[in-house]
Design a protein around this motif. Structure first.
Motif, PDB file in Angstrom:
ATOM      1  N   ILE A   9       0.874  -1.184   0.000  1.00 22.69           N
ATOM      2  CA  ILE A   9       0.000   0.000   0.000  1.00 22.69           C
ATOM      3  C   ILE A   9       0.908   1.230   0.000  1.00 22.69           C
ATOM      4  O   ILE A   9       1.623   1.472   0.971  1.00 22.69           O
ATOM      5  N   TYR A  36      -1.232  -1.067  -4.327  1.00 19.93           N
ATOM      6  CA  TYR A  36      -2.297  -0.060  -4.401  1.00 19.93           C
ATOM      7  C   TYR A  36      -1.706   1.274  -3.964  1.00 19.93           C
ATOM      8  O   TYR A  36      -0.994   1.365  -2.962  1.00 19.93           O
ATOM      9  N   ASP A  37      -2.018   2.318  -4.746  1.00 18.03           N
ATOM     10  CA  ASP A  37      -1.602   3.683  -4.402  1.00 18.03           C
ATOM     11  C   ASP A  37      -2.766   4.606  -4.756  1.00 18.03           C
ATOM     12  O   ASP A  37      -3.579   4.282  -5.627  1.00 18.03           O
ATOM     13  N   THR A  73       3.012   4.426   3.193  1.00 20.18           N
ATOM     14  CA  THR A  73       2.369   5.698   2.850  1.00 20.18           C
ATOM     15  C   THR A  73       2.866   6.759   3.840  1.00 20.18           C
ATOM     16  O   THR A  73       3.533   6.419   4.825  1.00 20.18           O
ATOM     17  N   PRO A  74       2.511   8.043   3.635  1.00 22.83           N
ATOM     18  CA  PRO A  74       2.928   9.064   4.612  1.00 22.83           C
ATOM     19  C   PRO A  74       2.462   8.722   6.031  1.00 22.83           C
ATOM     20  O   PRO A  74       1.449   8.033   6.229  1.00 22.83           O
ATOM     21  N   ASN A  75       3.194   9.234   6.995  1.00 24.60           N
ATOM     22  CA  ASN A  75       3.059   8.777   8.389  1.00 24.60           C
ATOM     23  C   ASN A  75       1.663   8.954   9.004  1.00 24.60           C
ATOM     24  O   ASN A  75       1.241   8.147   9.827  1.00 24.60           O
ATOM     25  N   LEU A  81      -4.927   2.932   8.013  1.00 24.38           N
ATOM     26  CA  LEU A  81      -4.716   1.808   7.086  1.00 24.38           C
ATOM     27  C   LEU A  81      -4.407   0.520   7.856  1.00 24.38           C
ATOM     28  O   LEU A  81      -4.890  -0.561   7.506  1.00 24.38           O
ATOM     29  N   PRO A  97       7.862   5.925  10.791  1.00 25.18           N
ATOM     30  CA  PRO A  97       7.499   5.743  12.178  1.00 25.18           C
ATOM     31  C   PRO A  97       6.109   5.125  12.218  1.00 25.18           C
ATOM     32  O   PRO A  97       5.236   5.508  11.447  1.00 25.18           O
ATOM     33  N   ASN A 124      14.100  -1.304   9.952  1.00 21.65           N
ATOM     34  CA  ASN A 124      15.110  -2.044   9.195  1.00 21.65           C
ATOM     35  C   ASN A 124      16.545  -1.715   9.579  1.00 21.65           C
ATOM     36  O   ASN A 124      17.454  -2.503   9.313  1.00 21.65           O
ATOM     37  N   ARG A 125      16.744  -0.565  10.220  1.00 22.52           N
ATOM     38  CA  ARG A 125      18.145  -0.187  10.471  1.00 22.52           C
ATOM     39  C   ARG A 125      18.784  -0.967  11.620  1.00 22.52           C
ATOM     40  O   ARG A 125      19.943  -0.741  11.946  1.00 22.52           O
ATOM     41  N   TRP A 163       5.346  15.818   1.630  1.00 21.70           N
ATOM     42  CA  TRP A 163       4.662  15.663   2.921  1.00 21.70           C
ATOM     43  C   TRP A 163       5.614  15.728   4.109  1.00 21.70           C
ATOM     44  O   TRP A 163       5.200  16.067   5.227  1.00 21.70           O
ATOM     45  N   ASP A 176      11.370  11.068  11.099  1.00 20.81           N
ATOM     46  CA  ASP A 176      11.879  10.419   9.888  1.00 20.81           C
ATOM     47  C   ASP A 176      13.154   9.617  10.177  1.00 20.81           C
ATOM     48  O   ASP A 176      13.137   8.397  10.236  1.00 20.81           O
ATOM     49  N   HIS A 180      14.795   6.002  13.547  1.00 20.10           N
ATOM     50  CA  HIS A 180      15.788   4.938  13.289  1.00 20.10           C
ATOM     51  C   HIS A 180      16.901   4.963  14.347  1.00 20.10           C
ATOM     52  O   HIS A 180      17.274   3.948  14.916  1.00 20.10           O
TER      53      HIS A 180
HETATM   54  P1  NAD Z   1       6.561   8.748  -0.868  1.00 20.05           P
HETATM   55  O1  NAD Z   1       5.891  10.068  -0.835  1.00 20.05           O
HETATM   56  O2  NAD Z   1       7.679   8.541  -1.825  1.00 20.05           O
HETATM   57  O3  NAD Z   1       5.486   7.592  -1.141  1.00 20.05           O
HETATM   58  C1  NAD Z   1       4.264   7.514  -0.469  1.00 20.05           C
HETATM   59  C2  NAD Z   1       3.239   6.943  -1.425  1.00 20.05           C
HETATM   60  O4  NAD Z   1       2.039   6.683  -0.703  1.00 20.05           O
HETATM   61  C3  NAD Z   1       2.862   7.894  -2.568  1.00 20.05           C
HETATM   62  O5  NAD Z   1       3.001   7.226  -3.802  1.00 20.05           O
HETATM   63  C4  NAD Z   1       1.424   8.292  -2.275  1.00 20.05           C
HETATM   64  O6  NAD Z   1       0.671   8.539  -3.429  1.00 20.05           O
HETATM   65  C5  NAD Z   1       0.936   7.060  -1.546  1.00 20.05           C
HETATM   66  N1  NAD Z   1      -0.219   7.261  -0.668  1.00 20.05           N
HETATM   67  C6  NAD Z   1      -0.513   8.324   0.115  1.00 20.05           C
HETATM   68  N2  NAD Z   1      -1.632   8.087   0.827  1.00 20.05           N
HETATM   69  C7  NAD Z   1      -2.063   6.850   0.477  1.00 20.05           C
HETATM   70  C8  NAD Z   1      -3.171   6.051   0.854  1.00 20.05           C
HETATM   71  N3  NAD Z   1      -4.043   6.476   1.757  1.00 20.05           N
HETATM   72  N4  NAD Z   1      -3.296   4.845   0.279  1.00 20.05           N
HETATM   73  C9  NAD Z   1      -2.428   4.402  -0.652  1.00 20.05           C
HETATM   74  N5  NAD Z   1      -1.365   5.123  -1.060  1.00 20.05           N
HETATM   75  C10 NAD Z   1      -1.180   6.326  -0.486  1.00 20.05           C
HETATM   76  O7  NAD Z   1       7.031   8.477   0.611  1.00 20.05           O
HETATM   77  P2  NAD Z   1       8.146   7.421   1.074  1.00 20.05           P
HETATM   78  O8  NAD Z   1       9.465   8.087   1.167  1.00 20.05           O
HETATM   79  O9  NAD Z   1       8.036   6.191   0.262  1.00 20.05           O
HETATM   80  O10 NAD Z   1       7.676   7.137   2.571  1.00 20.05           O
HETATM   81  C11 NAD Z   1       6.579   6.291   2.824  1.00 20.05           C
HETATM   82  C12 NAD Z   1       6.725   5.691   4.225  1.00 20.05           C
HETATM   83  O11 NAD Z   1       7.897   4.908   4.248  1.00 20.05           O
HETATM   84  C13 NAD Z   1       6.871   6.731   5.327  1.00 20.05           C
HETATM   85  O12 NAD Z   1       6.200   6.294   6.480  1.00 20.05           O
HETATM   86  C14 NAD Z   1       8.362   6.786   5.578  1.00 20.05           C
HETATM   87  O13 NAD Z   1       8.700   7.169   6.885  1.00 20.05           O
HETATM   88  C15 NAD Z   1       8.747   5.346   5.303  1.00 20.05           C
HETATM   89  N6  NAD Z   1      10.152   5.179   4.881  1.00 20.05           N
HETATM   90  C16 NAD Z   1      10.887   4.246   5.520  1.00 20.05           C
HETATM   91  C17 NAD Z   1      12.222   4.070   5.183  1.00 20.05           C
HETATM   92  C18 NAD Z   1      13.029   3.036   5.902  1.00 20.05           C
HETATM   93  O14 NAD Z   1      14.235   3.009   5.741  1.00 20.05           O
HETATM   94  N7  NAD Z   1      12.411   2.162   6.665  1.00 20.05           N
HETATM   95  C19 NAD Z   1      12.791   4.863   4.162  1.00 20.05           C
HETATM   96  C20 NAD Z   1      11.989   5.790   3.507  1.00 20.05           C
HETATM   97  C21 NAD Z   1      10.669   5.947   3.884  1.00 20.05           C
END
Ligand code: NAD
Length: 344
Positions: A9, A36-37, A73-75, A81, A97, A124-125, A163, A176, A180
């Motif tokens: 998602i 799904y996005d 998806t954004p936090n 979800l 987070p 993951n870190r 975002w 963000d 980690h």
């Molecule tokens: P991003 O903006 O690149 O991607 C987010 C995606 O979610 C977008 O394509 C957006 O259209 C979609 N989206 C938004 N609301 C939605 C909904 N309700 N249903 C379905 N899709 C939806 O952001 P990102 O950098 O990929 O970050 C996403 C998440 O991953 C965040 O929580 C971020 O903290 C996390 N993240 C984790 C790591 C890690 O190392 N673990 C690294 C980067 C990001």
């Protein structure tokens, strides 16, 4: 043992990294059914990569072949979800987070308990090689008992994306990158926190923090400095650690750096004074060669090959999750506390 059927998602930066790197590395354990996005352009990008598209979140939940969903998806959307996924009978893996605050997480955990479905967070870190080296040094005391740890990530690119600049989406660097680094340090030291001090940075002019420095004193007297910066054109080491018998410095994720142990040859350790600037110092003179030896870093080793390998075993073999929800909650409680301290 069969692979777990997943749907992703949110197919943005991290969703696509899960799809094409993390999940594909564990193909025998994780089977990606589709994504799904909310954005058409993301669906288009996923289609071009040959992935199946689900037209709505409801369609994902209604598909009985879907065992688990990954939320990337954004936090601010994680809570809703996750809860809907769990209530629909899916296991949920959620990106960090995990939520905006502890109150939200508690709502998710209550639903996980009620439904009996698994909820896990992608911290993951804990598998980063640099962290695993520090963990080995901390546990096996190659430079003696470690009493001071400095953990930093510093970039010069500001806050990326859209975002992440906005408080309503859970933007800012504490949530963000901070999550980690705090997860790593709490998992490493495993001692209650005695005292904490934080200073946020807002140099970019956003409403959310673009970095912070946090000092933690644990009850076992270990002290940690955690720093995230986004306007650092030259950087300090990723890790700087001091033990009673030596010092370690890991410069970056490539494990460059130095590990120095004191030999204990005190008779030859008396430093000769050196000129320092326009002054003279014995205190800051480098130790003699006999007083120290250079060690190689221990091999980074983790208990599980990968995060998804652990997810598979949790779901199929009832294994212990490496990332436990109680630990994730502790980190989020600390983050809540740091925000409160800043307001005061
Ligand atoms: P991003 O903006 O690149 O991607 C987010 C995606 O979610 C977008 O394509 C957006 O259209 C979609 N989206 C938004 N609301 C939605 C909904 N309700 N249903 C379905 N899709 C939806 O952001 P990102 O950098 O990929 O970050 C996403 C998440 O991953 C965040 O929580 C971020 O903290 C996390 N993240 C984790 C790591 C890690 O190392 N673990 C690294 C980067 C990001």
């Amino acid at each position: 043992m069969s692979a777990i059927n997943f749907v992703i998602i949110g197919y943005g930066g991290m969703g696509s990294y899960h799809a094409h790197t993390l999940m594909t590395e564990e193909k025998e354990k994780i089977n990606l059914l589709g994504v799904y996005d909310v954005l058409d352009k993301r669906h288009q990008a996923a289609s071009e990569k040959g992935l199946k598209i689900y037209e709505s979140f409801e369609a994902v939940l209604a598909d009985e072949t879907v065992e688990a969903i990954l939320i990337a998806t954004p936090n601010d959307s994680h809570k809703e979800l996750s809860i809907r996924g769990l209530q629909a009978g899916k296991h949920v893996i959620c990106e960090k987070p995990v939520a905006m605050n502890v109150a939200e997480l508690d709502e998710i955990l209550a639903v996980a308990k009620e439904t009996g479905n698994t909820f896990m967070v992608h911290q993951n870190r804990r598998w980063d090689p640099d962290f695993l080296v520090v963990r080995d040094l901390y546990q096996n005391k190659q430079i003696g008992e470690i009493f001071q740890i400095e953990s930093r990530v510093q970039g010069a690119n500001g806050i990326p994306g859209d975002w992440r600049h906005l408080p309503e989406h859970g933007g800012g660097m504490l949530l963000d990158w901070g999550v980690h680094l705090l997860d790593q340090i709490l998992w490493l030291v495993k001692s209650p926190i005695k005292k904490v001090v934080v200073d946020f940075s807002y140099v970019l002019g956003d409403k959310v923090d673009d970095g912070f420095i946090c000092y933690i004193t644990f009850e076992n007297e270990v002290k940690a400095l955690i720093e995230v910066g986004t306007s650092n054109y030259t950087t300090l080491p990723r890790w700087y650690i001091k033990g009673y018998e030596g010092t370690g410095r890991i410069d970056d994720w490539d494990l460059s750096g130095k590990l120095i142990r004191a030999t204990g040859a005190e008779d030859v350790s008396a430093p000769k004074p050196i000129q320092a600037g326009v002054g003279l110092t014995k205190t800051m003179a480098p130790p003699s060669e006999e007083a120290m030896e250079e060690l190689t870093f221990p091999e980074p080793t983790a208990e599980y090959d990968s995060y998804y390998s652990n997810v598979h075993d949790v779901l199929r073999k009832n294994a212990e999750p490496i990332v436990k929800n109680s630990e994730v909650r502790e980190v989020l409680a600390l983050i809540d506390h740091l925000f409160e301290l800043a307001e005061q």
